[in-house]
Design a protein around this motif. Structure first.
Motif, PDB file in Angstrom:
ATOM      1  N   LYS A 196       0.822  -1.205   0.000  1.00 51.38           N
ATOM      2  CA  LYS A 196       0.000   0.000   0.000  1.00 51.38           C
ATOM      3  C   LYS A 196       0.861   1.263   0.000  1.00 51.38           C
ATOM      4  O   LYS A 196       1.838   1.360   0.741  1.00 51.38           O
ATOM      5  CB  LYS A 196      -0.926   0.022   1.220  1.00 51.38           C
ATOM      6  CG  LYS A 196      -2.161  -0.858   1.063  1.00 51.38           C
ATOM      7  CD  LYS A 196      -3.099  -0.660   2.238  1.00 51.38           C
ATOM      8  CE  LYS A 196      -4.382  -1.467   2.044  1.00 51.38           C
ATOM      9  NZ  LYS A 196      -5.299  -1.306   3.196  1.00 51.38           N
ATOM     10  N   THR A 197       0.470   2.221  -0.823  1.00 56.54           N
ATOM     11  CA  THR A 197       1.120   3.531  -0.822  1.00 56.54           C
ATOM     12  C   THR A 197       0.905   4.192   0.535  1.00 56.54           C
ATOM     13  O   THR A 197      -0.180   4.108   1.110  1.00 56.54           O
ATOM     14  CB  THR A 197       0.542   4.411  -1.939  1.00 56.54           C
ATOM     15  OG1 THR A 197       0.788   3.771  -3.196  1.00 56.54           O
ATOM     16  CG2 THR A 197       1.178   5.788  -1.935  1.00 56.54           C
ATOM     17  N   GLU A 198       1.952   4.834   1.060  1.00 60.23           N
ATOM     18  CA  GLU A 198       1.865   5.462   2.372  1.00 60.23           C
ATOM     19  C   GLU A 198       1.819   6.981   2.246  1.00 60.23           C
ATOM     20  O   GLU A 198       2.429   7.557   1.336  1.00 60.23           O
ATOM     21  CB  GLU A 198       3.072   5.053   3.235  1.00 60.23           C
ATOM     22  CG  GLU A 198       3.094   3.573   3.568  1.00 60.23           C
ATOM     23  CD  GLU A 198       4.282   3.206   4.445  1.00 60.23           C
ATOM     24  OE1 GLU A 198       4.972   4.138   4.945  1.00 60.23           O
ATOM     25  OE2 GLU A 198       4.530   2.011   4.633  1.00 60.23           O
ATOM     26  N   TYR A 199       1.103   7.580   3.160  1.00 63.56           N
ATOM     27  CA  TYR A 199       0.974   9.039   3.193  1.00 63.56           C
ATOM     28  C   TYR A 199       1.444   9.510   4.573  1.00 63.56           C
ATOM     29  O   TYR A 199       0.694   9.474   5.536  1.00 63.56           O
ATOM     30  CB  TYR A 199      -0.465   9.456   2.916  1.00 63.56           C
ATOM     31  CG  TYR A 199      -0.973   8.941   1.593  1.00 63.56           C
ATOM     32  CD1 TYR A 199      -0.672   9.610   0.417  1.00 63.56           C
ATOM     33  CD2 TYR A 199      -1.710   7.744   1.515  1.00 63.56           C
ATOM     34  CE1 TYR A 199      -1.109   9.123  -0.811  1.00 63.56           C
ATOM     35  CE2 TYR A 199      -2.142   7.254   0.292  1.00 63.56           C
ATOM     36  CZ  TYR A 199      -1.836   7.946  -0.853  1.00 63.56           C
ATOM     37  OH  TYR A 199      -2.248   7.462  -2.073  1.00 63.56           O
ATOM     38  N   LYS A 238       0.560  19.648   4.197  1.00 63.52           N
ATOM     39  CA  LYS A 238      -0.393  18.615   3.805  1.00 63.52           C
ATOM     40  C   LYS A 238      -0.916  18.792   2.390  1.00 63.52           C
ATOM     41  O   LYS A 238      -1.187  17.810   1.687  1.00 63.52           O
ATOM     42  CB  LYS A 238      -1.547  18.555   4.811  1.00 63.52           C
ATOM     43  CG  LYS A 238      -1.118  17.919   6.130  1.00 63.52           C
ATOM     44  CD  LYS A 238      -2.257  17.810   7.118  1.00 63.52           C
ATOM     45  CE  LYS A 238      -1.763  17.098   8.386  1.00 63.52           C
ATOM     46  NZ  LYS A 238      -2.804  16.992   9.424  1.00 63.52           N
ATOM     47  N   LYS A 293       0.727  16.899  -0.614  1.00 71.70           N
ATOM     48  CA  LYS A 293       0.471  15.467  -0.774  1.00 71.70           C
ATOM     49  C   LYS A 293       1.751  14.623  -0.672  1.00 71.70           C
ATOM     50  O   LYS A 293       2.076  13.850  -1.584  1.00 71.70           O
ATOM     51  CB  LYS A 293      -0.218  15.182  -2.110  1.00 71.70           C
ATOM     52  CG  LYS A 293      -1.553  15.873  -2.275  1.00 71.70           C
ATOM     53  CD  LYS A 293      -2.161  15.571  -3.625  1.00 71.70           C
ATOM     54  CE  LYS A 293      -3.467  16.316  -3.818  1.00 71.70           C
ATOM     55  NZ  LYS A 293      -4.026  16.112  -5.187  1.00 71.70           N
ATOM     56  N   THR A 346       4.037  11.662  -0.294  1.00 74.78           N
ATOM     57  CA  THR A 346       3.667  10.278  -0.584  1.00 74.78           C
ATOM     58  C   THR A 346       4.907   9.400  -0.628  1.00 74.78           C
ATOM     59  O   THR A 346       5.969   9.816  -1.088  1.00 74.78           O
ATOM     60  CB  THR A 346       2.941  10.193  -1.943  1.00 74.78           C
ATOM     61  OG1 THR A 346       1.802  11.065  -1.924  1.00 74.78           O
ATOM     62  CG2 THR A 346       2.489   8.770  -2.236  1.00 74.78           C
ATOM     63  N   TYR A 366       5.734   5.936  -2.376  1.00 73.81           N
ATOM     64  CA  TYR A 366       5.359   4.833  -3.247  1.00 73.81           C
ATOM     65  C   TYR A 366       6.267   3.637  -2.978  1.00 73.81           C
ATOM     66  O   TYR A 366       7.447   3.792  -2.682  1.00 73.81           O
ATOM     67  CB  TYR A 366       5.477   5.235  -4.713  1.00 73.81           C
ATOM     68  CG  TYR A 366       4.517   6.312  -5.139  1.00 73.81           C
ATOM     69  CD1 TYR A 366       3.166   6.038  -5.323  1.00 73.81           C
ATOM     70  CD2 TYR A 366       4.963   7.615  -5.353  1.00 73.81           C
ATOM     71  CE1 TYR A 366       2.280   7.035  -5.719  1.00 73.81           C
ATOM     72  CE2 TYR A 366       4.088   8.611  -5.747  1.00 73.81           C
ATOM     73  CZ  TYR A 366       2.754   8.320  -5.930  1.00 73.81           C
ATOM     74  OH  TYR A 366       1.880   9.307  -6.314  1.00 73.81           O
ATOM     75  N   SER A 370       9.961   8.556  -2.775  1.00 78.20           N
ATOM     76  CA  SER A 370       9.320   9.736  -2.179  1.00 78.20           C
ATOM     77  C   SER A 370       8.746  10.666  -3.239  1.00 78.20           C
ATOM     78  O   SER A 370       9.282  10.781  -4.346  1.00 78.20           O
ATOM     79  CB  SER A 370      10.348  10.514  -1.344  1.00 78.20           C
ATOM     80  OG  SER A 370      10.881   9.697  -0.325  1.00 78.20           O
ATOM     81  N   SER A 371       7.657  11.332  -2.864  1.00 75.80           N
ATOM     82  CA  SER A 371       7.008  12.218  -3.826  1.00 75.80           C
ATOM     83  C   SER A 371       6.264  13.335  -3.099  1.00 75.80           C
ATOM     84  O   SER A 371       5.785  13.155  -1.975  1.00 75.80           O
ATOM     85  CB  SER A 371       6.006  11.416  -4.669  1.00 75.80           C
ATOM     86  OG  SER A 371       5.242  12.273  -5.497  1.00 75.80           O
ATOM     87  N   ILE A 372       6.219  14.517  -3.717  1.00 72.49           N
ATOM     88  CA  ILE A 372       5.252  15.547  -3.330  1.00 72.49           C
ATOM     89  C   ILE A 372       4.570  16.031  -4.601  1.00 72.49           C
ATOM     90  O   ILE A 372       5.070  15.840  -5.719  1.00 72.49           O
ATOM     91  CB  ILE A 372       5.899  16.735  -2.578  1.00 72.49           C
ATOM     92  CG1 ILE A 372       6.879  17.492  -3.486  1.00 72.49           C
ATOM     93  CG2 ILE A 372       6.566  16.279  -1.301  1.00 72.49           C
ATOM     94  CD1 ILE A 372       7.364  18.813  -2.890  1.00 72.49           C
ATOM     95  N   ASP A 373       3.423  16.642  -4.456  1.00 72.58           N
ATOM     96  CA  ASP A 373       2.660  17.181  -5.592  1.00 72.58           C
ATOM     97  C   ASP A 373       2.218  18.591  -5.191  1.00 72.58           C
ATOM     98  O   ASP A 373       1.213  18.779  -4.527  1.00 72.58           O
ATOM     99  CB  ASP A 373       1.456  16.277  -5.868  1.00 72.58           C
ATOM    100  CG  ASP A 373       0.666  16.726  -7.086  1.00 72.58           C
ATOM    101  OD1 ASP A 373       0.998  17.788  -7.669  1.00 72.58           O
ATOM    102  OD2 ASP A 373      -0.297  16.031  -7.445  1.00 72.58           O
TER     103      ASP A 373
END
Length: 454
Positions: A68-71, A79, A82, A84, A86, A414-417
């Protein structure tokens, strides 16, 4: 066992990589194969190692939760970005498994790689040819051969595999071979997981129940005829308790094997003639006193447990990891001497200690290093799937068992949007910078800019 043609090995790697890049790798279950082919697998293990059927493999269920993708929980002002994590597969991996528990130690990393979404080449040991050949025959029945391949052979085949670039290499075995693998991997900056074993000591607190300690240590030593990386390798006991320990070992050996272990279907064989000769040679050169003399049958590669007392530093039985049914006892005069003895050697995969004293336990945790530390039992820690299995230093690095194996083959991506609406809050980061913006940016060198500071 039929060896994989060396000329096809690069093609196998390229095909696995192409499948991975196509996005077609999916988590296949190995449980059905283990269930359907159970009798064939048990028979192969018995032919190679004389393993009793009670030691045949367990199949593990994959947990969808792992992928599962984690937040992550972040401050309110971040916040809207986003943040994230993956779970990304590492890619095309190479798994090199050992001979001592070939089913478990082949499929445990393979399950993790499959669950992570990797493609994989599995190289089982040539020392269990019946089992390795069976793998080559049954794996394609259950797993997509474009994504998962078995490569059989010995030194030439493994050498060709190591010439190639992989996205991760998972090796279980000994330190000598691990150095070769690590050197080859370094040429491609390939990450490694190494599970290597080592001389796992047992320390017995003089106040502990000697009888129950002996029973539990001997049971751990008899598993697979001592041919397992977590087998107790030698025992450190208070000098005045040594004879009591010897009598307890003799008593429990007689209870375990009333007719001896030589012909017992519950006791395994030594894997090869060379290993049998190595063990009998070590035993013949010891300067210790053999107090339980195990019978040997070289033709059948059988070797009963032997107990040796008054073993001193420099003895043949302390030269290398025994990986067999020989148990040396090293008498000491204090707990500190036992700790110093352990610390003067390479870090073991596991340190076993028998004590009811919490301060003694804490001292051992604080003053020693090992991959794991187990109190008041041996071997049983492997049944706790929630605990990672790992070495340290000479005993290896990287984690495995269930989710920990899955994590090994997974990159946390790792990711942000960043929303367009955040632009007013980001204004001060753009040049040209006002004097106020410079102060804010200078103060934020080691932390992100926060809206309330703009």
């Amino acid at each position: 066992m039929l060896s994989t043609p060396i000329s096809t090995i690069p093609k196998i790697r390229d095909a696995l990589r192409a499948t991975f890049r196509s996005g077609l790798a999916r988590p296949y279950s190995l449980a059905r194969m283990a269930q359907n082919e159970r009798e064939l697998i048990c028979d192969a293990l018995h032919k190679d190692l004389g393993k009793p059927k009670t030691e045949a493999v367990k199949s593990a269920e994959q947990l969808p939760e792992w992928a599962k993708t984690e937040y992550p929980d972040v401050p309110d002002w971040q916040k809207s970005w986003k943040p994230t994590l993956y779970k990304a597969p590492r890619g095309t991996v190479l798994i090199i498994s050992p001979w001592n528990y070939p089913m478990i130690l082949s499929f445990q990393p393979l399950i993790g790689a499959i669950a992570a979404g990797c493609t994989a080449a599995l190289k089982p040991s040539e020392l269990v040819p019946t089992f390795s050949q069976l793998l080559a025959e049954i794996v394609p029945k259950y797993l997509d051969p474009n994504a998962y391949q078995v490569v059989n052979g010995a030194v030439p085949e493994i050498s060709k595999l190591l010439e190639l670039q992989w996205d991760h290499i998972f090796y279980t075995g000994n330190g000598k071979v691990a150095r070769i693998i690590a050197s080859a991997a370094a040429k491609h900056l390939t990450p490694l997981t190494l599970e290597l074993g080592g001389k796992s000591p047992v320390i017995i607190d003089s106040t502990y129940d000697i009888d129950i300690a002996a029973k539990r240590i001997l049971w751990g030593k008899c598993n697979n005829a001592g041919q397992i990386c977590v087998a107790p390798d030698y025992v450190l006991v208070q000098r005045d308790k040594q004879d009591e320990l010897v009598k307890a070992f003799q008593k429990h050996y007689k209870a375990f094997f009333p007719e001896g272990a030589l012909d017992s279907p519950l006791f395994g064989s030594i894997v090869s003639d060379s290993h049998h000769k190595r063990l009998t040679s070590l035993l013949s050169r010891t300067k210790g006193e053999i107090v339980l003399q195990g019978r040997a049958d070289a033709a059948r590669r059988r070797l009963e447990p032997s107990i040796v007392k008054n073993v001193a530093d420099g003895d043949s039985l302390l030269e290398e990891e025994l990986f067999g049914p020989i148990l040396p006892i090293v008498p000491v005069d204090s707990l500190k001497q036992a700790i110093d003895f352990v610390n003067s050697r390479s870090h073991p995969l596991v340190l076993y200690a028998f004590s009811d004293n919490d301060s003694v336990k804490q001292q051992l945790v604080s003053e020693t290093q090992s991959g794991g530390i187990v109190f008041n039992d041996t071997f049983q820690q492997l049944s706790v799937n929630e605990l990672p299995f790992a070495g340290v230093g000479e005993s290896g690095y990287g984690y495995q068992v269930m989710k920990h194996t899955y994590d090994t083959f997974t990159q946390l991506r790792s990711s942000i949007d960043m929303p367009k609406e955040a632009e007013p809050h980001l204004a001060s980061r753009y040049p040209p910078h006002s004097e106020e913006a410079v102060k804010v940016l200078t103060a934020a060198v080691y932390m992100p800019i926060q809206p309330n500071r703009l």
